[in-house]
Design a protein around this motif. Sequence first.
Motif, PDB file in Angstrom:
ATOM      1  N   LYS A  29      36.699-104.313 -27.215  1.00  0.00           N
ATOM      2  CA  LYS A  29      37.945-103.546 -27.190  1.00  0.00           C
ATOM      3  C   LYS A  29      38.010-102.654 -28.424  1.00  0.00           C
ATOM      4  O   LYS A  29      38.240-103.128 -29.531  1.00  0.00           O
ATOM      5  CB  LYS A  29      39.146-104.498 -27.169  1.00  0.00           C
ATOM      6  N   PHE A  30      37.829-101.374 -28.215  1.00  0.00           N
ATOM      7  CA  PHE A  30      37.835-100.426 -29.330  1.00  0.00           C
ATOM      8  C   PHE A  30      39.271 -99.931 -29.539  1.00  0.00           C
ATOM      9  O   PHE A  30      39.639 -98.829 -29.141  1.00  0.00           O
ATOM     10  CB  PHE A  30      36.869 -99.275 -29.039  1.00  0.00           C
ATOM     11  N   ASP A  31      40.053-100.777 -30.187  1.00  0.00           N
ATOM     12  CA  ASP A  31      41.476-100.507 -30.336  1.00  0.00           C
ATOM     13  C   ASP A  31      42.004-100.770 -31.747  1.00  0.00           C
ATOM     14  O   ASP A  31      43.213-100.837 -31.956  1.00  0.00           O
ATOM     15  CB  ASP A  31      42.276-101.361 -29.341  1.00  0.00           C
ATOM     16  N   THR A  32      41.100-100.902 -32.708  1.00  0.00           N
ATOM     17  CA  THR A  32      41.513-101.277 -34.057  1.00  0.00           C
ATOM     18  C   THR A  32      41.107-100.222 -35.078  1.00  0.00           C
ATOM     19  O   THR A  32      39.951 -99.787 -35.097  1.00  0.00           O
ATOM     20  CB  THR A  32      40.883-102.632 -34.456  1.00  0.00           C
ATOM     21  N   LYS A  33      42.049 -99.809 -35.922  1.00  0.00           N
ATOM     22  CA  LYS A  33      41.739 -98.887 -37.004  1.00  0.00           C
ATOM     23  C   LYS A  33      40.969 -99.623 -38.097  1.00  0.00           C
ATOM     24  O   LYS A  33      41.204-100.804 -38.327  1.00  0.00           O
ATOM     25  CB  LYS A  33      43.024 -98.283 -37.572  1.00  0.00           C
ATOM     26  N   TYR A  34      40.089 -98.912 -38.736  1.00  0.00           N
ATOM     27  CA  TYR A  34      39.175 -99.568 -39.680  1.00  0.00           C
ATOM     28  C   TYR A  34      39.910-100.305 -40.796  1.00  0.00           C
ATOM     29  O   TYR A  34      39.468-101.365 -41.242  1.00  0.00           O
ATOM     30  CB  TYR A  34      38.193 -98.549 -40.271  1.00  0.00           C
ATOM     31  N   PHE A  35      41.066 -99.787 -41.233  1.00  0.00           N
ATOM     32  CA  PHE A  35      41.764-100.464 -42.331  1.00  0.00           C
ATOM     33  C   PHE A  35      42.497-101.720 -41.863  1.00  0.00           C
ATOM     34  O   PHE A  35      42.993-102.494 -42.685  1.00  0.00           O
ATOM     35  CB  PHE A  35      42.721 -99.508 -43.063  1.00  0.00           C
ATOM     36  N   ALA A  43      32.185-103.684 -34.158  1.00  0.00           N
ATOM     37  CA  ALA A  43      31.235-102.808 -33.458  1.00  0.00           C
ATOM     38  C   ALA A  43      31.879-101.450 -33.283  1.00  0.00           C
ATOM     39  O   ALA A  43      33.105-101.351 -33.120  1.00  0.00           O
ATOM     40  CB  ALA A  43      30.873-103.400 -32.098  1.00  0.00           C
ATOM     41  N   PHE A  44      31.049-100.411 -33.316  1.00  0.00           N
ATOM     42  CA  PHE A  44      31.526 -99.048 -33.087  1.00  0.00           C
ATOM     43  C   PHE A  44      31.189 -98.626 -31.658  1.00  0.00           C
ATOM     44  O   PHE A  44      30.211 -99.109 -31.073  1.00  0.00           O
ATOM     45  CB  PHE A  44      30.882 -98.083 -34.083  1.00  0.00           C
ATOM     46  N   PRO A  45      31.975 -97.727 -31.089  1.00  0.00           N
ATOM     47  CA  PRO A  45      31.681 -97.266 -29.720  1.00  0.00           C
ATOM     48  C   PRO A  45      30.297 -96.630 -29.642  1.00  0.00           C
ATOM     49  O   PRO A  45      29.848 -95.971 -30.584  1.00  0.00           O
ATOM     50  CB  PRO A  45      32.773 -96.226 -29.456  1.00  0.00           C
ATOM     51  N   LYS A  46      29.632 -96.822 -28.534  1.00  0.00           N
ATOM     52  CA  LYS A  46      28.322 -96.182 -28.351  1.00  0.00           C
ATOM     53  C   LYS A  46      28.512 -94.792 -27.748  1.00  0.00           C
ATOM     54  O   LYS A  46      29.537 -94.488 -27.138  1.00  0.00           O
ATOM     55  CB  LYS A  46      27.444 -97.028 -27.430  1.00  0.00           C
ATOM     56  N   LYS A  47      27.520 -93.978 -27.937  1.00  0.00           N
ATOM     57  CA  LYS A  47      27.544 -92.654 -27.331  1.00  0.00           C
ATOM     58  C   LYS A  47      27.281 -92.782 -25.830  1.00  0.00           C
ATOM     59  O   LYS A  47      26.668 -93.756 -25.377  1.00  0.00           O
ATOM     60  CB  LYS A  47      26.500 -91.754 -27.985  1.00  0.00           C
ATOM     61  N   ASP A  48      27.726 -91.798 -25.084  1.00  0.00           N
ATOM     62  CA  ASP A  48      27.625 -91.864 -23.621  1.00  0.00           C
ATOM     63  C   ASP A  48      26.206 -92.140 -23.142  1.00  0.00           C
ATOM     64  O   ASP A  48      25.998 -92.919 -22.201  1.00  0.00           O
ATOM     65  CB  ASP A  48      28.135 -90.557 -23.002  1.00  0.00           C
ATOM     66  N   MET A  93      22.437-100.368 -45.842  1.00  0.00           N
ATOM     67  CA  MET A  93      23.095 -99.089 -45.600  1.00  0.00           C
ATOM     68  C   MET A  93      24.604 -99.285 -45.585  1.00  0.00           C
ATOM     69  O   MET A  93      25.135-100.122 -44.838  1.00  0.00           O
ATOM     70  CB  MET A  93      22.626 -98.475 -44.286  1.00  0.00           C
ATOM     71  N   LYS A  94      25.291 -98.505 -46.408  1.00  0.00           N
ATOM     72  CA  LYS A  94      26.743 -98.577 -46.498  1.00  0.00           C
ATOM     73  C   LYS A  94      27.332 -97.191 -46.260  1.00  0.00           C
ATOM     74  O   LYS A  94      26.791 -96.186 -46.720  1.00  0.00           O
ATOM     75  CB  LYS A  94      27.168 -99.089 -47.877  1.00  0.00           C
ATOM     76  N   TYR A  95      28.459 -97.165 -45.551  1.00  0.00           N
ATOM     77  CA  TYR A  95      29.110 -95.904 -45.225  1.00  0.00           C
ATOM     78  C   TYR A  95      30.576 -95.960 -45.636  1.00  0.00           C
ATOM     79  O   TYR A  95      31.299 -96.897 -45.265  1.00  0.00           O
ATOM     80  CB  TYR A  95      29.016 -95.616 -43.728  1.00  0.00           C
ATOM     81  N   ASN A 100      39.186 -90.008 -40.248  1.00  0.00           N
ATOM     82  CA  ASN A 100      38.837 -89.680 -38.856  1.00  0.00           C
ATOM     83  C   ASN A 100      37.851 -90.670 -38.231  1.00  0.00           C
ATOM     84  O   ASN A 100      37.316 -90.425 -37.145  1.00  0.00           O
ATOM     85  CB  ASN A 100      38.269 -88.262 -38.773  1.00  0.00           C
ATOM     86  N   THR A 101      37.612 -91.793 -38.895  1.00  0.00           N
ATOM     87  CA  THR A 101      36.712 -92.820 -38.346  1.00  0.00           C
ATOM     88  C   THR A 101      37.240 -93.322 -37.010  1.00  0.00           C
ATOM     89  O   THR A 101      38.440 -93.558 -36.853  1.00  0.00           O
ATOM     90  CB  THR A 101      36.588 -94.007 -39.326  1.00  0.00           C
ATOM     91  N   SER A 102      36.363 -93.499 -36.046  1.00  0.00           N
ATOM     92  CA  SER A 102      36.770 -93.939 -34.712  1.00  0.00           C
ATOM     93  C   SER A 102      37.305 -95.367 -34.741  1.00  0.00           C
ATOM     94  O   SER A 102      37.052 -96.128 -35.682  1.00  0.00           O
ATOM     95  CB  SER A 102      35.584 -93.864 -33.740  1.00  0.00           C
ATOM     96  N   LEU A 103      38.052 -95.719 -33.704  1.00  0.00           N
ATOM     97  CA  LEU A 103      38.535 -97.087 -33.565  1.00  0.00           C
ATOM     98  C   LEU A 103      37.360 -98.031 -33.376  1.00  0.00           C
ATOM     99  O   LEU A 103      36.342 -97.660 -32.777  1.00  0.00           O
ATOM    100  CB  LEU A 103      39.493 -97.196 -32.380  1.00  0.00           C
ATOM    101  N   VAL A 104      37.490 -99.239 -33.861  1.00  0.00           N
ATOM    102  CA  VAL A 104      36.413-100.211 -33.768  1.00  0.00           C
ATOM    103  C   VAL A 104      36.843-101.404 -32.922  1.00  0.00           C
ATOM    104  O   VAL A 104      38.030-101.601 -32.657  1.00  0.00           O
ATOM    105  CB  VAL A 104      35.983-100.712 -35.170  1.00  0.00           C
ATOM    106  N   SER A 105      35.858-102.178 -32.502  1.00  0.00           N
ATOM    107  CA  SER A 105      36.115-103.427 -31.796  1.00  0.00           C
ATOM    108  C   SER A 105      35.822-104.580 -32.756  1.00  0.00           C
ATOM    109  O   SER A 105      34.689-104.727 -33.229  1.00  0.00           O
ATOM    110  CB  SER A 105      35.227-103.544 -30.555  1.00  0.00           C
ATOM    111  N   VAL A 106      36.846-105.364 -33.082  1.00  0.00           N
ATOM    112  CA  VAL A 106      36.642-106.526 -33.948  1.00  0.00           C
ATOM    113  C   VAL A 106      35.938-107.602 -33.135  1.00  0.00           C
ATOM    114  O   VAL A 106      36.389-107.984 -32.049  1.00  0.00           O
ATOM    115  CB  VAL A 106      37.979-107.052 -34.487  1.00  0.00           C
ATOM    116  N   LEU A 107      34.809-108.085 -33.627  1.00  0.00           N
ATOM    117  CA  LEU A 107      34.036-109.075 -32.898  1.00  0.00           C
ATOM    118  C   LEU A 107      34.744-110.434 -32.896  1.00  0.00           C
ATOM    119  O   LEU A 107      35.282-110.872 -33.917  1.00  0.00           O
ATOM    120  CB  LEU A 107      32.646-109.218 -33.505  1.00  0.00           C
ATOM    121  N   THR A 108      34.740-111.080 -31.762  1.00  0.00           N
ATOM    122  CA  THR A 108      35.358-112.390 -31.630  1.00  0.00           C
ATOM    123  C   THR A 108      34.446-113.474 -32.201  1.00  0.00           C
ATOM    124  O   THR A 108      33.263-113.221 -32.496  1.00  0.00           O
ATOM    125  CB  THR A 108      35.633-112.699 -30.152  1.00  0.00           C
ATOM    126  N   GLU A 109      34.978-114.674 -32.331  1.00  0.00           N
ATOM    127  CA  GLU A 109      34.163-115.789 -32.817  1.00  0.00           C
ATOM    128  C   GLU A 109      32.960-116.032 -31.909  1.00  0.00           C
ATOM    129  O   GLU A 109      31.858-116.313 -32.385  1.00  0.00           O
ATOM    130  CB  GLU A 109      35.019-117.056 -32.906  1.00  0.00           C
TER     131      GLU A 109
END
Length: 289
Positions: A29-35, A43-48, A93-95, A100-109
């Motif tokens: 679920k890509f519904d969470t802002k990075y902060f 996880a970040f959304p994949k490209k099409d 690697m750190k970014y 403008n960072t895309s929404l992320v999916s917080v990984l479950t347990e």
Amino acid sequence: MKQIMRITILALILISNIGFSQKKVTELKFDTKYFNAVDKWVAFPKKDKDSTYVYGFIYLDNQAGFTFNYETKFQIKEQELINIKRDSIVGLMKYRLEPNTSLVSVLTENQISALNLPKEPEWLSIYKERSDQVDYLKKEGYHFNHVGASDLALEPLLKAYEIDPHFDGLEFELSYAYNHLGQYEKAIPILEKAIENNPENYYFYRELGFSYVNLNKIDEAEKTYRKGIKMSDNDFEKSEMAVNMAQAYFKLKNKKKFDEWAELTRKYAKENSQYVQYIDHFELNWNKK
């Protein structure tokens, strides 16, 4: 016969539950802002056209800000998360994460377990060594304020305020957070004590004037902004205080006072700046309801 039917039904339920569990493991679920995902695996959304998802750990570097530590990638195959081995020549690697960072999916347990990840990386402790100290807490609050997440800034700022209320920059960050959240009544006593301790800091007057304006305490706001403008050496800050008062008098339809503060805004703001455009807009719409 009844016993056979009971066993069959139970088997069907188990199969159904296994299928549901697998779906949960692979559901993203890509519904969470990075902060809102600090200290979490994401996880970040994949490209099409891509078949893999980039994942890693988000944390707050107290000096540099919100940071994504890249782990590797995974695929979803037959309802399973499949780790893709990272190239051995690829180092850490750190970014730095931007607004403008895309929404992320917080990984479950379950997803963390499926990827054989620890609850949190071992290296995270390095960034937490001074997390109970005032300078760390103030900076943490600053980073959340800076991205508009003042609700998350309050906790570390209040902790720091209990330890050392006059620590450099702390009172401003805390009052800014309250003002940003519309909790103006809470910002005022913080700023009054700040000014009593350091009456030369015009940022305190800027924030206090903002609190008063939004509480419709116009006389107090005007007195406060005049003091702030008088001691400020920053034309941009002066123009911001001036345009706030101009807007307040625009709402009250007090033309004399509006003209006075409109003139001050134009005096300190850069030509064709946003604040000058606000004044032009107020003047064009003066007679409109």
